[in-house]
Motif scaffolding. Structure first.
Motif, PDB file in Angstrom:
ATOM      1  N   PHE A 111       0.896  -1.140   0.052  1.00 28.38           N
ATOM      2  CA  PHE A 111       0.034   0.020  -0.093  1.00 28.38           C
ATOM      3  C   PHE A 111       0.877   1.285  -0.099  1.00 28.38           C
ATOM      4  CE2 PHE A 111      -1.426   3.511   2.766  1.00 28.38           C
ATOM      5  CZ  PHE A 111      -2.270   3.853   2.156  1.00 28.38           C
ATOM      6  N   THR A 112       1.793   1.265   0.758  1.00 31.66           N
ATOM      7  CA  THR A 112       2.675   2.392   0.933  1.00 31.66           C
ATOM      8  C   THR A 112       3.452   2.656  -0.362  1.00 31.66           C
ATOM      9  OG1 THR A 112       3.178   1.906   3.254  1.00 31.66           O
ATOM     10  CG2 THR A 112       4.539   3.648   2.268  1.00 31.66           C
ATOM     11  N   LEU A 113       3.728   1.754  -0.951  1.00 33.73           N
ATOM     12  CA  LEU A 113       4.663   1.907  -2.376  1.00 33.73           C
ATOM     13  C   LEU A 113       3.727   2.537  -3.405  1.00 33.73           C
ATOM     14  CD1 LEU A 113       7.309   1.600  -3.850  1.00 33.73           C
ATOM     15  CD2 LEU A 113       6.066  -0.722  -4.403  1.00 33.73           C
ATOM     16  N   ALA A 114       2.336   1.890  -3.571  1.00 32.01           N
ATOM     17  CA  ALA A 114       1.287   2.248  -4.589  1.00 32.01           C
ATOM     18  C   ALA A 114       1.047   3.973  -4.257  1.00 32.01           C
ATOM     19  CB  ALA A 114       0.305   1.532  -4.420  1.00 32.01           C
ATOM     20  N   TRP A 115       0.561   4.079  -2.821  1.00 28.91           N
ATOM     21  CA  TRP A 115       0.217   5.333  -2.375  1.00 28.91           C
ATOM     22  C   TRP A 115       1.079   6.405  -2.689  1.00 28.91           C
ATOM     23  CZ3 TRP A 115      -4.817   6.103  -1.307  1.00 28.91           C
ATOM     24  CH2 TRP A 115      -5.339   7.385  -0.912  1.00 28.91           C
ATOM     25  N   THR A 116       2.311   5.922  -2.210  1.00 30.40           N
ATOM     26  CA  THR A 116       3.630   7.158  -2.268  1.00 30.40           C
ATOM     27  C   THR A 116       3.784   7.402  -3.711  1.00 30.40           C
ATOM     28  OG1 THR A 116       4.361   6.335  -0.177  1.00 30.40           O
ATOM     29  CG2 THR A 116       5.872   7.492  -1.694  1.00 30.40           C
ATOM     30  N   ALA A 117       3.808   6.424  -4.718  1.00 30.71           N
ATOM     31  CA  ALA A 117       3.999   6.937  -5.968  1.00 30.71           C
ATOM     32  C   ALA A 117       2.895   7.474  -6.603  1.00 30.71           C
ATOM     33  CB  ALA A 117       4.013   5.483  -6.760  1.00 30.71           C
ATOM     34  N   GLY A 118       1.618   7.413  -6.091  1.00 27.20           N
ATOM     35  CA  GLY A 118       0.420   8.225  -6.480  1.00 27.20           C
ATOM     36  C   GLY A 118       0.775   9.844  -6.012  1.00 27.20           C
ATOM     37  N   ASP A 119       1.177   9.857  -4.945  1.00 25.82           N
ATOM     38  CA  ASP A 119       1.773  11.086  -4.242  1.00 25.82           C
ATOM     39  C   ASP A 119       2.711  11.981  -4.999  1.00 25.82           C
ATOM     40  OD1 ASP A 119      -0.188  10.862  -2.125  1.00 25.82           O
ATOM     41  OD2 ASP A 119       1.171  10.204  -0.771  1.00 25.82           O
ATOM     42  N   ALA A 120       3.877  11.197  -5.534  1.00 26.01           N
ATOM     43  CA  ALA A 120       4.706  11.590  -6.129  1.00 26.01           C
ATOM     44  C   ALA A 120       4.283  12.187  -7.729  1.00 26.01           C
ATOM     45  CB  ALA A 120       5.841  10.546  -6.481  1.00 26.01           C
ATOM     46  N   ALA A 121       3.328  11.479  -8.251  1.00 27.10           N
ATOM     47  CA  ALA A 121       2.856  11.591  -9.396  1.00 27.10           C
ATOM     48  C   ALA A 121       2.180  12.897  -9.229  1.00 27.10           C
ATOM     49  CB  ALA A 121       1.988  10.665  -9.970  1.00 27.10           C
ATOM     50  N   LEU A 122       1.365  12.950  -8.244  1.00 30.21           N
ATOM     51  CA  LEU A 122       0.598  14.154  -8.112  1.00 30.21           C
ATOM     52  C   LEU A 122       1.438  15.636  -7.759  1.00 30.21           C
ATOM     53  CD1 LEU A 122      -2.318  15.417  -8.069  1.00 30.21           C
ATOM     54  CD2 LEU A 122      -2.304  14.874  -5.571  1.00 30.21           C
ATOM     55  N   LEU A 123       2.533  15.421  -7.080  1.00 27.51           N
ATOM     56  CA  LEU A 123       3.663  16.305  -6.995  1.00 27.51           C
ATOM     57  C   LEU A 123       4.191  16.917  -8.303  1.00 27.51           C
ATOM     58  CD1 LEU A 123       5.200  18.317  -4.902  1.00 27.51           C
ATOM     59  CD2 LEU A 123       6.756  16.402  -4.843  1.00 27.51           C
ATOM     60  N   LEU A 124       4.391  16.024  -9.193  1.00 28.09           N
ATOM     61  CA  LEU A 124       4.962  16.383 -10.366  1.00 28.09           C
ATOM     62  C   LEU A 124       3.931  17.122 -11.371  1.00 28.09           C
ATOM     63  CD1 LEU A 124       7.169  13.092 -11.220  1.00 28.09           C
ATOM     64  CD2 LEU A 124       7.768  15.425 -10.544  1.00 28.09           C
ATOM     65  N   ALA A 125       2.718  16.642 -11.017  1.00 28.03           N
ATOM     66  CA  ALA A 125       1.575  17.280 -11.900  1.00 28.03           C
ATOM     67  C   ALA A 125       1.346  18.808 -11.178  1.00 28.03           C
ATOM     68  CB  ALA A 125       0.194  16.438 -11.589  1.00 28.03           C
ATOM     69  N   ALA A 126       1.637  18.897  -9.919  1.00 26.37           N
ATOM     70  CA  ALA A 126       1.382  20.306  -9.552  1.00 26.37           C
ATOM     71  C   ALA A 126       2.519  21.216 -10.127  1.00 26.37           C
ATOM     72  CB  ALA A 126       1.610  20.281  -8.079  1.00 26.37           C
ATOM     73  N   LEU A 127       3.448  20.607 -10.186  1.00 35.85           N
ATOM     74  CA  LEU A 127       4.752  21.549 -10.858  1.00 35.85           C
ATOM     75  C   LEU A 127       4.280  21.688 -12.396  1.00 35.85           C
ATOM     76  CD1 LEU A 127       8.039  19.332  -9.332  1.00 35.85           C
ATOM     77  CD2 LEU A 127       6.963  21.783  -8.671  1.00 35.85           C
ATOM     78  N   GLY A 128       3.907  20.746 -13.056  1.00 35.40           N
ATOM     79  CA  GLY A 128       3.425  21.020 -14.424  1.00 35.40           C
ATOM     80  C   GLY A 128       2.235  22.075 -14.534  1.00 35.40           C
ATOM     81  N   PHE A 129       1.468  22.094 -13.655  1.00 35.65           N
ATOM     82  CA  PHE A 129       0.335  23.068 -13.644  1.00 35.65           C
ATOM     83  C   PHE A 129       0.870  24.472 -13.517  1.00 35.65           C
ATOM     84  CE2 PHE A 129      -2.624  19.331 -12.946  1.00 35.65           C
ATOM     85  CZ  PHE A 129      -3.293  19.478 -14.360  1.00 35.65           C
ATOM     86  N   TRP A 130       1.932  24.466 -12.576  1.00 36.61           N
ATOM     87  CA  TRP A 130       2.523  25.669 -12.074  1.00 36.61           C
ATOM     88  C   TRP A 130       3.203  26.398 -13.451  1.00 36.61           C
ATOM     89  CZ3 TRP A 130       2.462  29.677  -9.173  1.00 36.61           C
ATOM     90  CH2 TRP A 130       3.626  30.713  -8.878  1.00 36.61           C
ATOM     91  N   ALA A 131       4.109  25.467 -14.216  1.00 30.82           N
ATOM     92  CA  ALA A 131       4.746  25.745 -15.072  1.00 30.82           C
ATOM     93  C   ALA A 131       3.860  26.459 -15.995  1.00 30.82           C
ATOM     94  CB  ALA A 131       5.597  24.905 -15.692  1.00 30.82           C
ATOM     95  N   ALA A 132       2.511  25.650 -16.306  1.00 29.78           N
ATOM     96  CA  ALA A 132       1.759  25.841 -17.509  1.00 29.78           C
ATOM     97  C   ALA A 132       0.922  27.130 -17.287  1.00 29.78           C
ATOM     98  CB  ALA A 132       0.709  24.601 -17.887  1.00 29.78           C
ATOM     99  N   PHE A 133       0.243  27.408 -16.038  1.00 28.89           N
ATOM    100  CA  PHE A 133      -0.676  28.292 -15.674  1.00 28.89           C
ATOM    101  C   PHE A 133      -0.407  29.262 -14.530  1.00 28.89           C
ATOM    102  CE2 PHE A 133      -3.601  24.387 -16.585  1.00 28.89           C
ATOM    103  CZ  PHE A 133      -3.692  24.763 -17.920  1.00 28.89           C
ATOM    104  N   GLY A 134       0.599  29.100 -14.072  1.00 31.31           N
ATOM    105  CA  GLY A 134       1.420  29.959 -12.862  1.00 31.31           C
ATOM    106  C   GLY A 134       0.372  29.898 -11.564  1.00 31.31           C
ATOM    107  N   THR A 135      -0.348  28.747 -11.356  1.00 35.77           N
ATOM    108  CA  THR A 135      -1.230  28.647 -10.370  1.00 35.77           C
ATOM    109  C   THR A 135      -1.462  27.445  -9.606  1.00 35.77           C
ATOM    110  OG1 THR A 135      -3.628  29.325  -9.375  1.00 35.77           O
ATOM    111  CG2 THR A 135      -3.437  28.586 -11.739  1.00 35.77           C
ATOM    112  N   LEU A 136      -1.645  27.242  -8.633  1.00 34.86           N
ATOM    113  CA  LEU A 136      -1.809  25.922  -7.820  1.00 34.86           C
ATOM    114  C   LEU A 136      -3.313  25.876  -7.533  1.00 34.86           C
ATOM    115  CD1 LEU A 136       1.471  25.236  -6.208  1.00 34.86           C
ATOM    116  CD2 LEU A 136       0.709  24.223  -8.579  1.00 34.86           C
ATOM    117  N   SER A 137      -4.047  26.954  -7.772  1.00 34.91           N
ATOM    118  CA  SER A 137      -5.646  26.914  -7.280  1.00 34.91           C
ATOM    119  C   SER A 137      -6.280  25.862  -7.986  1.00 34.91           C
ATOM    120  CB  SER A 137      -6.210  28.199  -7.490  1.00 34.91           C
ATOM    121  OG  SER A 137      -7.492  28.208  -7.047  1.00 34.91           O
ATOM    122  N   LEU A 138      -7.216  25.083  -7.466  1.00 40.08           N
ATOM    123  CA  LEU A 138      -8.044  24.306  -8.396  1.00 40.08           C
ATOM    124  C   LEU A 138      -8.908  24.954  -9.354  1.00 40.08           C
ATOM    125  CD1 LEU A 138      -8.742  21.227  -5.717  1.00 40.08           C
ATOM    126  CD2 LEU A 138      -7.135  21.367  -7.519  1.00 40.08           C
ATOM    127  N   ALA A 139      -9.526  25.954  -8.637  1.00 41.45           N
ATOM    128  CA  ALA A 139     -10.315  26.785  -9.535  1.00 41.45           C
ATOM    129  C   ALA A 139      -9.455  27.472 -10.748  1.00 41.45           C
ATOM    130  CB  ALA A 139     -11.146  27.894  -8.611  1.00 41.45           C
TER     131      ALA A 139
END
Length: 517
Positions: A161-189
């Motif tokens: 569980f820890t391996l799968a859940w942590t991998a998901g957290d890492a993917a989401l963190l990288l996604a946040a960096l991608g959204f920041w680079a693309a849109f300049g915001t981390l707000s969901l709205a």
């Protein structure tokens, strides 16, 4: 300030108090824990009323894109009430289930803290809060899975569980960096507004695919489902919380980022294909399981796969409705599993089952689809938009109804069975469209409408219909070849999930069980 934002506080206060009474029979702590869960539910309901009469609200600490913010909107209100209600039920059940355990007080503290973390997660208005909540939920759930730490299977399940859940957290963190680079915001709205404007640079496309990967990991989709089907060594309340509350977080992630996900054809295609296959695979394996909790785990794999399919078709309100329905059903199923086993054992065994022939199956599918068309035509008179995706999803559900109708149309079927299956068919068709209308009225304006069906969408719809229809026909005809010698071997392969989990274990290095002492 809105009441829902305060809902985690009573749980966290009691969780902190549990530190001083971690052992057996921790005095009034179990009763106080139930009271805190009930207060949390009351605050979630009050927040929903605030939304109805006062509109959306926001509570933020800090400024700009990196603010830590909680939001009150339709989705967060629905999910907060759901999580608080399921949490209260699980806490109440735990009072008697854990009574006398050596670490009873510690269990109540961890359980309350985990529910509080999920309440924060469903209210997150920015990606930093969402990511931190996911991390905290993973840490707390790992400790709950290790409640019986001396059991080797519990340690193995917690590690996977820890391996799968942590991998998901890492993917989401990288996604946040991608959204920041693309849109300049981390707000969901803010991310949703940028996606609606049609601005999807390459960084945003990559971020969306990472979000989908995180959702697949956290919903235990094929072929990464192994961690969910093995976490059976924890106490039953933990299984109920995991399957009724925490596993839905991956679907909530997709719903929260529905606009950018829907703007990516690759992401939508991936969700339809992996979600649909996970639904079929999990349902077929579930039918071969002999242990009730393992069967329920495979049922969750199938249900989460179907929810991912709904997201991939752009049916976001129905996906949210599916999360609510699945949570209530699965919490009840796990908490009543012991009673259900005793009830089945005490039931008089039925006689031979009426097996429909090929002609009966064909008539059943034609009648079910005709009934569906009639009900769909009646609902089309309502002034509501009907999408091709929603109609296709209804047809998939009707395939399950057709299986029931086939039993009633079998030559050996009694008249009473025929009448019951006919009533069930009508109720299922009306229920689907009724709940579809209800979901649209409640949350439709807060989520994007399904995309217009183009060549890609029609291809995915055709693939889904053909796949689910073929499996439904095969299931209806199964009694005719169930006794063939090859069926026994096939059943063994299905019961083991075609060994996909073992292959994944070898791929990631294997999990060796330490010897128990």
């Amino acid at each position: 300030m809105f009441a829902t934002a305060l809902a985690p506080l009573p749980l966290l206060i009691l969780a902190a108090c549990a530190i001083s009474r971690p052992g057996r029979r921790p005095g009034a702590l179990p009763r106080l824990a139930e009271g805190a869960a009930l207060l949390s539910l009351a605050l979630a309901l009050a927040g929903a009323l605030q939304l109805v009469f006062g509109g959306p609200a926001m509570l933020a600490i800090g400024g700009d894109a990196f603010a830590l913010a909680l939001g009150l909107d339709t989705v967060s209100a629905v999910m907060s009430v759901l999580v608080a209600f399921v949490g209260w039920v699980v806490v109440r059940f735990s009072r008697s289930y854990l009574d006398g355990e050596a670490r009873e007080g510690a269990f109540h503290g961890l359980l309350l803290a985990a529910i509080a973390a999920v309440l924060v997660l469903v209210q997150a208005a920015t990606l930093p809060v969402l990511i931190l909540s996911f991390v905290l939920v993973g840490v707390l759930l790992r400790q709950l899975l290790l409640f019986y730490r001396e059991r080797p299977q519990a340690r193995r399940a917690a590690a996977k569980f820890t391996l799968a859940w942590t991998a998901g957290d890492a993917a989401l963190l990288l996604a946040a960096l991608g959204f920041w680079a693309a849109f300049g915001t981390l707000s969901l709205a803010g991310i949703g507004e940028a996606a609606r404007a049609g601005d999807m640079p390459l960084a945003a496309d990559i971020a969306v695919l990472l979000v989908v990967l995180a959702a697949l990991l956290k919903t235990a989709a094929f072929p990464l489902h192994g961690w969910l089907t093995e976490v059976m060594e924890a106490p039953t309340p933990v299984s109920a919380l995991l399957h009724a509350g925490i596993i839905n977080a991956g679907g909530l992630l997709l719903i929260r980022l529905a606009e950018p996900v829907q703007a990516s054809p690759a992401a939508m295609t991936l969700l339809v294909m992996l979600g649909g296959f996970s639904a079929l695979f999990g349902a077929l394996v579930m039918l071969t399981q002999s242990a009730v909790k393992t069967a329920l785990a495979w049922s969750t794999v199938a249900q989460m796969g179907f929810m991912l399919l709904q997201c991939g078709l752009g049916l976001w309100p129905l996906a949210l409705l599916h999360i609510v329905a699945h949570s209530l059903y699965k919490a009840h199923a796990f908490l009543s599993s012991g009673t259900a086993v005793r009830a089945v054992q005490a039931t008089r065994r039925p006689g031979p089952v009426a097996a429909p022939g090929l002609a009966a199956v064909a008539r059943a599918f034609l009648l079910a689809l005709a009934l569906y068309a009639a009900v769909a035509g009646a609902f089309s008179l309502l002034p509501l938009e009907k999408s091709a995706q929603a109609l296709a999803l209804g047809a998939i559900l009707i395939f399950g109804v057709a299986y029931l109708v086939a039993q009633g149309l079998a030559d050996a079927a009694p008249a009473a069975l025929t009448r019951k299956t006919a009533k069930a068919s009508v109720a299922a068709a009306i229920g689907y469209f009724g709940f579809h209308v209800l979901a649209g009225l409640v949350v439709g304006s807060a989520l994007p409408a399904p995309p217009q069906a183009g060549p890609l969408e029609w291809a995915l719809i055709a693939l889904a219909l053909a796949s689910f229809g073929g499996v439904a026909v095969a299931q209806a005809l199964f009694p005719h070849w169930a006794h063939h010698p090859a069926t026994a071997g096939l059943r063994v392969h299905f019961a083991n999930g075609f060994y996909v989990n073992a292959a994944v274990d070898r791929l990631i290095g294997g999990f060796r069980l330490p010897s128990s002492h």
